[in-house]
Design a protein around this motif. Sequence first.
Motif, PDB file in Angstrom:
ATOM      1  N   ALA A 112      49.573  29.210 -24.119  1.00 55.91           N
ATOM      2  CA  ALA A 112      49.587  27.833 -23.609  1.00 55.91           C
ATOM      3  C   ALA A 112      48.153  27.318 -23.470  1.00 55.91           C
ATOM      4  O   ALA A 112      47.628  26.703 -24.387  1.00 55.91           O
ATOM      5  CB  ALA A 112      50.336  27.764 -22.293  1.00 55.91           C
ATOM      6  N   LEU A 113      47.522  27.614 -22.341  1.00 53.68           N
ATOM      7  CA  LEU A 113      46.202  27.037 -22.055  1.00 53.68           C
ATOM      8  C   LEU A 113      45.231  28.126 -21.609  1.00 53.68           C
ATOM      9  O   LEU A 113      45.630  29.273 -21.392  1.00 53.68           O
ATOM     10  CB  LEU A 113      46.338  25.982 -20.950  1.00 53.68           C
TER      11      LEU A 113
ATOM     12  N   GLY B 284      47.580  34.446 -27.782  1.00 49.46           N
ATOM     13  CA  GLY B 284      47.901  33.356 -28.702  1.00 49.46           C
ATOM     14  C   GLY B 284      47.082  32.122 -28.376  1.00 49.46           C
ATOM     15  O   GLY B 284      46.594  31.413 -29.246  1.00 49.46           O
ATOM     16  N   ALA B 285      46.907  31.855 -27.078  1.00 50.06           N
ATOM     17  CA  ALA B 285      46.096  30.724 -26.620  1.00 50.06           C
ATOM     18  C   ALA B 285      44.620  31.046 -26.793  1.00 50.06           C
ATOM     19  O   ALA B 285      44.234  32.207 -26.972  1.00 50.06           O
ATOM     20  CB  ALA B 285      46.387  30.428 -25.153  1.00 50.06           C
TER      21      ALA B 285
ATOM     22  N   ARG C 134      42.959  18.257 -29.343  1.00 50.14           N
ATOM     23  CA  ARG C 134      43.927  18.425 -28.264  1.00 50.14           C
ATOM     24  C   ARG C 134      44.144  17.110 -27.526  1.00 50.14           C
ATOM     25  O   ARG C 134      43.173  16.432 -27.196  1.00 50.14           O
ATOM     26  CB  ARG C 134      43.391  19.488 -27.288  1.00 50.14           C
TER      27      ARG C 134
ATOM     28  N   ASP D  57      57.207  27.528 -20.104  1.00 52.12           N
ATOM     29  CA  ASP D  57      56.466  26.384 -20.639  1.00 52.12           C
ATOM     30  C   ASP D  57      55.996  25.505 -19.486  1.00 52.12           C
ATOM     31  O   ASP D  57      56.020  25.942 -18.327  1.00 52.12           O
ATOM     32  CB  ASP D  57      57.266  25.644 -21.725  1.00 52.12           C
TER      33      ASP D  57
ATOM     34  N   GLY E 194      45.878  30.625 -37.804  1.00 54.88           N
ATOM     35  CA  GLY E 194      45.933  29.179 -38.029  1.00 54.88           C
ATOM     36  C   GLY E 194      44.739  28.699 -38.839  1.00 54.88           C
ATOM     37  O   GLY E 194      44.896  28.019 -39.862  1.00 54.88           O
TER      38      GLY E 194
ATOM     39  N   GLN F 151      54.134  32.917 -22.647  1.00 59.97           N
ATOM     40  CA  GLN F 151      53.818  31.686 -21.918  1.00 59.97           C
ATOM     41  C   GLN F 151      53.412  30.627 -22.928  1.00 59.97           C
ATOM     42  O   GLN F 151      52.433  30.814 -23.657  1.00 59.97           O
ATOM     43  CB  GLN F 151      52.669  31.909 -20.920  1.00 59.97           C
ATOM     44  N   GLY F 152      54.129  29.511 -22.976  1.00 60.64           N
ATOM     45  CA  GLY F 152      53.874  28.472 -23.997  1.00 60.64           C
ATOM     46  C   GLY F 152      54.869  28.672 -25.117  1.00 60.64           C
ATOM     47  O   GLY F 152      54.939  29.760 -25.711  1.00 60.64           O
ATOM     48  N   PHE F 153      55.672  27.646 -25.377  1.00 63.56           N
ATOM     49  CA  PHE F 153      56.721  27.778 -26.391  1.00 63.56           C
ATOM     50  C   PHE F 153      56.574  26.641 -27.397  1.00 63.56           C
ATOM     51  O   PHE F 153      57.531  26.009 -27.801  1.00 63.56           O
ATOM     52  CB  PHE F 153      58.098  27.768 -25.703  1.00 63.56           C
TER      53      PHE F 153
ATOM     54  N   PRO G 280      45.498  20.527 -35.982  1.00 63.49           N
ATOM     55  CA  PRO G 280      46.312  20.369 -34.761  1.00 63.49           C
ATOM     56  C   PRO G 280      45.955  21.382 -33.674  1.00 63.49           C
ATOM     57  O   PRO G 280      45.476  22.479 -33.961  1.00 63.49           O
ATOM     58  CB  PRO G 280      47.751  20.621 -35.246  1.00 63.49           C
TER      59      PRO G 280
ATOM     60  N   VAL H 238      46.956  21.638 -29.017  1.00 60.66           N
ATOM     61  CA  VAL H 238      47.993  21.316 -28.037  1.00 60.66           C
ATOM     62  C   VAL H 238      48.358  19.828 -28.112  1.00 60.66           C
ATOM     63  O   VAL H 238      47.482  18.959 -28.054  1.00 60.66           O
ATOM     64  CB  VAL H 238      47.525  21.690 -26.608  1.00 60.66           C
ATOM     65  N   ASN H 239      49.651  19.549 -28.245  1.00 60.82           N
ATOM     66  CA  ASN H 239      50.215  18.190 -28.289  1.00 60.82           C
ATOM     67  C   ASN H 239      49.788  17.358 -29.496  1.00 60.82           C
ATOM     68  O   ASN H 239      49.898  16.132 -29.472  1.00 60.82           O
ATOM     69  CB  ASN H 239      49.899  17.405 -27.001  1.00 60.82           C
TER      70      ASN H 239
ATOM     71  N   ARG I  18      57.668  29.717 -11.344  1.00 60.34           N
ATOM     72  CA  ARG I  18      56.518  29.820 -12.254  1.00 60.34           C
ATOM     73  C   ARG I  18      55.731  31.108 -12.039  1.00 60.34           C
ATOM     74  O   ARG I  18      55.358  31.807 -12.965  1.00 60.34           O
ATOM     75  CB  ARG I  18      55.530  28.661 -12.017  1.00 60.34           C
TER      76      ARG I  18
HETATM   77  P1  NAD Z   1      51.730  23.062 -28.419  1.00 61.79           P
HETATM   78  O1  NAD Z   1      51.418  21.719 -27.901  1.00 61.79           O
HETATM   79  O2  NAD Z   1      52.526  23.190 -29.674  1.00 61.79           O
HETATM   80  O3  NAD Z   1      52.480  23.917 -27.286  1.00 61.79           O
HETATM   81  C1  NAD Z   1      51.942  24.133 -26.017  1.00 61.79           C
HETATM   82  C2  NAD Z   1      52.972  24.863 -25.177  1.00 61.79           C
HETATM   83  O4  NAD Z   1      52.379  25.233 -23.928  1.00 61.79           O
HETATM   84  C3  NAD Z   1      54.189  24.009 -24.840  1.00 61.79           C
HETATM   85  O5  NAD Z   1      55.352  24.831 -24.860  1.00 61.79           O
HETATM   86  C4  NAD Z   1      53.903  23.573 -23.405  1.00 61.79           C
HETATM   87  O6  NAD Z   1      55.072  23.269 -22.668  1.00 61.79           O
HETATM   88  C5  NAD Z   1      53.217  24.808 -22.862  1.00 61.79           C
HETATM   89  N1  NAD Z   1      52.422  24.543 -21.663  1.00 61.79           N
HETATM   90  C6  NAD Z   1      51.579  23.511 -21.426  1.00 61.79           C
HETATM   91  N2  NAD Z   1      51.054  23.610 -20.202  1.00 61.79           N
HETATM   92  C7  NAD Z   1      51.573  24.728 -19.653  1.00 61.79           C
HETATM   93  C8  NAD Z   1      51.417  25.383 -18.402  1.00 61.79           C
HETATM   94  N3  NAD Z   1      50.616  24.878 -17.452  1.00 61.79           N
HETATM   95  N4  NAD Z   1      52.098  26.530 -18.196  1.00 61.79           N
HETATM   96  C9  NAD Z   1      52.916  27.039 -19.117  1.00 61.79           C
HETATM   97  N5  NAD Z   1      53.105  26.473 -20.322  1.00 61.79           N
HETATM   98  C10 NAD Z   1      52.438  25.339 -20.585  1.00 61.79           C
HETATM   99  O7  NAD Z   1      50.317  23.803 -28.579  1.00 61.79           O
HETATM  100  P2  NAD Z   1      49.949  25.042 -29.525  1.00 61.79           P
HETATM  101  O8  NAD Z   1      49.417  24.503 -30.783  1.00 61.79           O
HETATM  102  O9  NAD Z   1      51.061  26.025 -29.539  1.00 61.79           O
HETATM  103  O10 NAD Z   1      48.704  25.663 -28.732  1.00 61.79           O
HETATM  104  C11 NAD Z   1      48.851  26.622 -27.670  1.00 61.79           C
HETATM  105  C12 NAD Z   1      47.585  27.421 -27.530  1.00 61.79           C
HETATM  106  O11 NAD Z   1      47.285  28.069 -28.779  1.00 61.79           O
HETATM  107  C13 NAD Z   1      46.324  26.633 -27.182  1.00 61.79           C
HETATM  108  O12 NAD Z   1      45.476  27.445 -26.406  1.00 61.79           O
HETATM  109  C14 NAD Z   1      45.690  26.396 -28.543  1.00 61.79           C
HETATM  110  O13 NAD Z   1      44.303  26.130 -28.444  1.00 61.79           O
HETATM  111  C15 NAD Z   1      45.978  27.729 -29.194  1.00 61.79           C
HETATM  112  N6  NAD Z   1      45.900  27.729 -30.659  1.00 61.79           N
HETATM  113  C16 NAD Z   1      46.639  26.864 -31.417  1.00 61.79           C
HETATM  114  C17 NAD Z   1      46.535  26.924 -32.800  1.00 61.79           C
HETATM  115  C18 NAD Z   1      47.377  26.049 -33.701  1.00 61.79           C
HETATM  116  O14 NAD Z   1      47.298  26.239 -34.925  1.00 61.79           O
HETATM  117  N7  NAD Z   1      48.183  25.135 -33.214  1.00 61.79           N
HETATM  118  C19 NAD Z   1      45.671  27.848 -33.411  1.00 61.79           C
HETATM  119  C20 NAD Z   1      44.950  28.732 -32.600  1.00 61.79           C
HETATM  120  C21 NAD Z   1      45.082  28.659 -31.238  1.00 61.79           C
END
Ligand code: NAD
Length: 428
Positions: free
Chosen positions: A306-307, A327-328, A85, A253, A357, A228-230, A156, A158-159, A291
């Motif tokens: 998201a988080l 999802g988070a 992350r 987001d 994932g 929440q989180g896109f 991968p 977040v970010n 928000r």
């Molecule tokens: P990402 O970076 O692709 O997307 C994160 C999203 O969350 C973005 O839309 C961002 O704008 C939004 N966000 C960030 N801070 C925020 C806030 N304070 N309030 C509302 N929205 C906010 O990340 P991702 O890969 O989609 O991961 C999201 C979550 O899913 C995390 O908890 C991650 O650990 C979990 N996750 C990801 C995967 C994966 O394969 N990428 C697998 C399992 C779990």
Amino acid sequence: MNTHHEIPSYLTPTEIGPWGDYIEQIERVTPYLGSLSRWVETMKRPKRVLIVDVPIERDNGTITHFEGYRVQHNTSRGPGKGGVRFHQNVTLSEVMALSAWMTIKNAAVNVPFGGAKGGIRVDPKTLSLGELQRMTRRYTSEIGIIIGPNKDIPAPDVNTNEQTMAWMMDTYSMNEGSTSTGVVTGKPISLGGSLGRREATGRGVFVVGAEAANTIGLAIPGARIAVQGFGNVGGVSAKLFAEAGAKVVAVQDHAGTVFHENGLDVSALQAYVTAHGSVAGFPGAEEQMSRDNFWDVQCDIMIPAALEQQITESNAHRIRAKIILEGANGPTTPKADDILHDRGILVVPDVIANAGGVTVSYFEWVQDFSSYFWSEDEINQRLTRLMRDAFNSVRHIAEDKKVSLRTAAFLVGCTRVLQARELRGLYP
Ligand code: NAD
């Protein structure tokens, strides 16, 4: 809750953060572990914590240092596995908790991995592409002493994305002197990535969400969804729910919250985010919400993607959903879990809901090792079957033991990890 010997000395009590939530979740499952509870302290101690300094030269010639982490929580069942992350609020507590949830998740869905996670405390939006690449490569080189296709395999989070994984794979390979595709998953297809990996987490969220809806007699066509989180997870889940006929009424987001009573056009929203970096200002919305009002949206399924620590004792009583589909990782605190339970809201825990994932990451790792690549149909079919089975076996345990889905998933996960621990025995 936490007695002092359970908190590693490198975390001060004020920094417990998400790690404290995880410890509470372990305490809740401990009474059900039977004789394996003798080993439970194992779950409360990460096997290995690496903190690295990540210096880079900026485009303007100055030097900036970032703090990076890689935590291997447990490797009893196989190599460490978990994402990386990049976020300005990354802390050791957060990475430790995320690594531990990976241990539980990988055991709960029975993929042959332990749990790990990494991160850098940085806002990647403040870096140029060149700076981002230099930071990623230096970080990879610093953690290179503990990662590897048989040791610990990043992915991968977040970010971070396919490009990040390509740089990590290249850096590790350069240091090794030979191309090693299996050191990371979530790579571009042309570098040994798997078809379906990019969508896998969101697809798994959708599959498990549909199963959960089925158990409470909720039909997906017409169901109201709030997300929440896109990003990778929230964006793909929203798209799949919309394609199945659900109405995605609210999306939040980091920069905005948009609402439409009849459902947002998810493809148009995705195109808008690609162009503008956020959902904020999306012209197809009926309302740009504040928000905080997101938590009051009337919906059937709420997907925090998201988080962590988003649903807490301060907003759990406001939520108007039938299902929380995590999802988070770690979006719901233990106190919020209790409130939601008392209110009859079904919480589908992260360690099952978002395991799609890592499941396809496992398929990717297997494909890299065998240098034989599967079709997308085959991957999606295997993913769907595995996710449905994992959800339903956890659901049966929850019904049988009269515990939450989270405690049931932790029971399956901890049992597998601690059985492996016991069979291996302590070295020396
Ligand atoms: P990402 O970076 O692709 O997307 C994160 C999203 O969350 C973005 O839309 C961002 O704008 C939004 N966000 C960030 N801070 C925020 C806030 N304070 N309030 C509302 N929205 C906010 O990340 P991702 O890969 O989609 O991961 C999201 C979550 O899913 C995390 O908890 C991650 O650990 C979990 N996750 C990801 C995967 C994966 O394969 N990428 C697998 C399992 C779990």
